[in-house]
Design an enzyme around this catalytic site. Sequence first.
Site, mmCIF file in Angstrom:
data_model
loop_
_atom_site.group_PDB
_atom_site.id
_atom_site.type_symbol
_atom_site.label_atom_id
_atom_site.label_comp_id
_atom_site.label_asym_id
_atom_site.label_seq_id
_atom_site.Cartn_x
_atom_site.Cartn_y
_atom_site.Cartn_z
ATOM 1 N N GLY A 53 14.423 -32.241 8.504
ATOM 2 C CA GLY A 53 15.237 -33.357 8.054
ATOM 3 C C GLY A 53 14.725 -34.696 8.548
ATOM 4 N N GLY A 80 6.354 -39.020 4.064
ATOM 5 C CA GLY A 80 5.463 -37.881 4.317
ATOM 6 C C GLY A 80 6.055 -36.600 3.726
ATOM 7 N N HIS A 81 7.341 -36.354 4.023
ATOM 8 C CA HIS A 81 7.999 -35.162 3.463
ATOM 9 C C HIS A 81 8.018 -35.232 1.938
ATOM 10 C CE1 HIS A 81 10.164 -35.452 7.482
ATOM 11 N NE2 HIS A 81 9.669 -34.234 7.521
ATOM 12 N N GLN A 92 12.371 -23.942 18.689
ATOM 13 C CA GLN A 92 11.026 -24.504 18.888
ATOM 14 C C GLN A 92 11.026 -25.707 19.825
ATOM 15 O OE1 GLN A 92 10.674 -25.494 14.525
ATOM 16 N NE2 GLN A 92 9.525 -27.251 15.304
ATOM 17 N N GLU A 134 -0.556 -32.481 7.443
ATOM 18 C CA GLU A 134 -1.680 -32.364 8.378
ATOM 19 C C GLU A 134 -1.508 -33.171 9.660
ATOM 20 O OE1 GLU A 134 -5.070 -33.184 5.868
ATOM 21 O OE2 GLU A 134 -5.553 -31.045 5.808
#
Length: 282
Positions: free
Chosen positions: A31, A36-37, A61, A149
């Site tokens: 979220g 970028g998303h 994580q 990336e």
Amino acid sequence: MKIIREVAELERWASEARSAAKTIGLVPTMGALHEGHLSLVERARKENDAVVVSVFVNPTQFNNPTDLATYPRTEEADFRLLEQAGVDAVFAPTPEEVYSGGKDTHVYDLGPAAEVMEGPRRPGHFQGVAQIVSRLFRWTGADRGYFGEKDFQQIAVIRAMVKSEGIDIEIVACPIKRADDGLALSSRNALLSKEQRAVAPGIYSALNYGRAYSATHSVKATHDTVVERIDALPDCKTEYFEIVDGRTLQPVADWNDSDFIVGCITVQCGPVRLIDNITFRN
Ligand code: PAF
């Protein structure tokens, strides 16, 4: 756009999409979505018949409780952006729903790529990533999974996990999206102060300087000049800058050691760990 909160519903949605002979593209996110998303979503839309995006701040994580507590959460705005981007379904579960079977004790084989850089510095982080990503892959049966990336190491680790777990999915790596001043887009950028945000683009400038410098200098000299430049920025300290083989992520000592060499960096900028990378040779 269908908003899905439960695993059973996600599995139903995916099985219906597949029976309509559709390919499924999955974009896993935590979220606080940015350009970028959205570039991952756009690519997924081009390459698949149906696109599902997960929005889930995965607690397993995070090895730092403050990082988990302060991670930006902007669900309503995220849903609006995803709707506009033409996503078919969004999966936004609770942690209880994702880990309803209790603590995941399976140890994922993530190979040597998980043993370097972020691996030792964030104990348990990549196991946590593997826990959520493998679940999403299995529940959706997606044909392709899309990752940015910026998290170069994460992509290598996910590829290793897919192989060791025998999951049939193509991992698609998408180029880093940057702000106009060069800072790699990240949800955590929202946590930088005005002053920190103003100096943070210096990280990418230093990486670019390093790339030019590498044409006439050794790996070690290039490493040192990049670190020196970044550590001269106010409120910034390089945690690591590793110049590695882009496939194995193991350090290289000489530019002739590989035809694919990437410099991966993490910088503590105020309260935020900023991650970036640059390709030196490819
Ligand atoms: O890169 C991220 O945002 C996360 O690590 C991911 C892949 C969504 C798993 O929680």
